[in-house]
Design a protein around this motif. Structure first.
Motif, PDB file in Angstrom:
ATOM      1  N   ARG A   1       0.831  -1.199   0.000  1.00  0.00           N
ATOM      2  CA  ARG A   1       0.000   0.000   0.000  1.00  0.00           C
ATOM      3  C   ARG A   1       0.871   1.256   0.000  1.00  0.00           C
TER       4      ARG A   1
ATOM      5  N   ILE B   1      -3.078   3.693  -2.978  1.00  0.00           N
ATOM      6  CA  ILE B   1      -2.935   2.634  -3.979  1.00  0.00           C
ATOM      7  C   ILE B   1      -2.557   1.335  -3.264  1.00  0.00           C
ATOM      8  N   THR B   2      -3.318   0.281  -3.534  1.00  0.00           N
ATOM      9  CA  THR B   2      -3.044  -1.027  -2.931  1.00  0.00           C
ATOM     10  C   THR B   2      -2.928  -2.070  -4.023  1.00  0.00           C
ATOM     11  N   GLN B   3      -1.876  -2.867  -3.947  1.00  0.00           N
ATOM     12  CA  GLN B   3      -1.716  -3.958  -4.906  1.00  0.00           C
ATOM     13  C   GLN B   3      -1.132  -5.170  -4.195  1.00  0.00           C
ATOM     14  N   ARG B   4      -1.446  -6.340  -4.696  1.00  0.00           N
ATOM     15  CA  ARG B   4      -0.983  -7.584  -4.091  1.00  0.00           C
ATOM     16  C   ARG B   4       0.455  -7.875  -4.500  1.00  0.00           C
TER      17      ARG B   4
ATOM     18  N   GLN C   1       8.707  -3.919  -7.719  1.00  0.00           N
ATOM     19  CA  GLN C   1       7.326  -3.464  -7.638  1.00  0.00           C
ATOM     20  C   GLN C   1       7.246  -1.968  -7.951  1.00  0.00           C
TER      21      GLN C   1
ATOM     22  N   VAL D   1       4.882   1.224  -8.378  1.00  0.00           N
ATOM     23  CA  VAL D   1       3.556   1.702  -7.984  1.00  0.00           C
ATOM     24  C   VAL D   1       3.304   3.020  -8.708  1.00  0.00           C
TER      25      VAL D   1
END
Length: 267
Positions: A224, A234-237, A251, A253
């Motif tokens: 996050r 912003i949230t991503q797995r 990663q 973002v």
């Protein structure tokens, strides 16, 4: 007759002192080693989660070893004294955890430590007479097994690295003049559990917009990022993988695009 009794008692107490001393040093060393498993970005929630599982698997090695030492010279009274040794070592562990502010609030850890300290030490003392000719080798093997378990835990850690950026559009007199990718400094970045309920690791991006979270157990997390310029989140797995097997992919973002309006092209 009295002299003979003293000769018999003296070695037993020396062995008892040796068991407590060796066990106490091992407990303190294990608590210091715990710092190697925790990255500087770990939150208190992560530390408490990790220390609970760490204590559950690391301390029994020490309790068994101390019990073997306590029962090595005295097959009759060793099993009687060994649980006391285990309780002393469990108390030292609890005091060390409290001093480091790592003692979980739940009472299960305290009960487990005291119970396992007595039982594992008793088990070590009961086994010691059967292998007393090889007690040194067995204790050395337990120490080596503990080191191997610690190394395995350390090697099963990963890290998450990446960059936070956004597209910035510059408009002059209503016309798009440029578009560039800008990296964002001082953005809050966090790893949350799969349920996204608790922040486990937290940091900020540097001047180049990069972040690095180390000492993270392998598994699934929610990455996050909080946009410092807007209210966007912003949230991503992300799946954290072992560093020794290639590590977690980079990663990136992307924050929401910003548009900058300028005045007329010509005054």
């Amino acid at each position: 007759m009295v002299a003979r009794s003293n000769d018999e008692v003296q070695p037993a107490w020396l062995v008892l002192i040796a068991a407590v001393t060796a066990g106490a040093l091992a407990v303190l060393a294990s608590l210091l080693a715990f710092d190697l498993l925790i990255g500087d970005a770990a939150t208190r929630a992560a530390e408490l989660d990790r220390v609970t599982s760490y204590v559950y698997w690391s301390q029994p090695f020490i309790f068994v070893m101390a019990g073997m030492i306590a029962g090595a010279r005295d097959s009759r009274w060793g099993p009687v004294r060994a649980p006391v040794v285990g309780l002393v070592l469990a108390s030292i562990c609890l005091m060390g955890l409290r001093k480091q502010d790592l003692l979980p609030g739940e009472s299960n850890v305290v009960i487990w430590l005291m119970t396992s300290g007595a039982l594992f030490a008793l088990g070590g003392a009961l086994v010691a007479p059967l292998i007393k000719d090889h007690i040194g080798k067995v204790v050395g093997g337990i120490v080596l097994l503990g080191f191997v378990a610690f190394a395995w835990t350390y090697l099963n850690l990963g890290s998450v690295s990446g960059v936070v950026q956004r597209e910035v559009i510059t408009r002059v007199a209503g016309e798009t003049r440029s578009m560039e990718t800008v990296r964002i400094p001082d953005a809050d970045v966090a790893l949350l559990g799969p349920d996204s309920a608790r922040i486990l690791y937290a940091t900020q991006t540097n001047r180049g917009g990069r972040y690095h979270l180390r000492g993270v157990p392998i598994g699934e997390y929610a990455l996050r990022v909080w946009d410092p310029a807007t209210s966007a989140v912003i949230t991503q797995r992300v799946a954290v993988e072992r560093s020794i097997t290639g590590g977690t992919p980079w990663q990136t973002v992307a924050l929401p695009t910003l548009t900058e309006e300028s005045g007329p092209l010509f005054e």
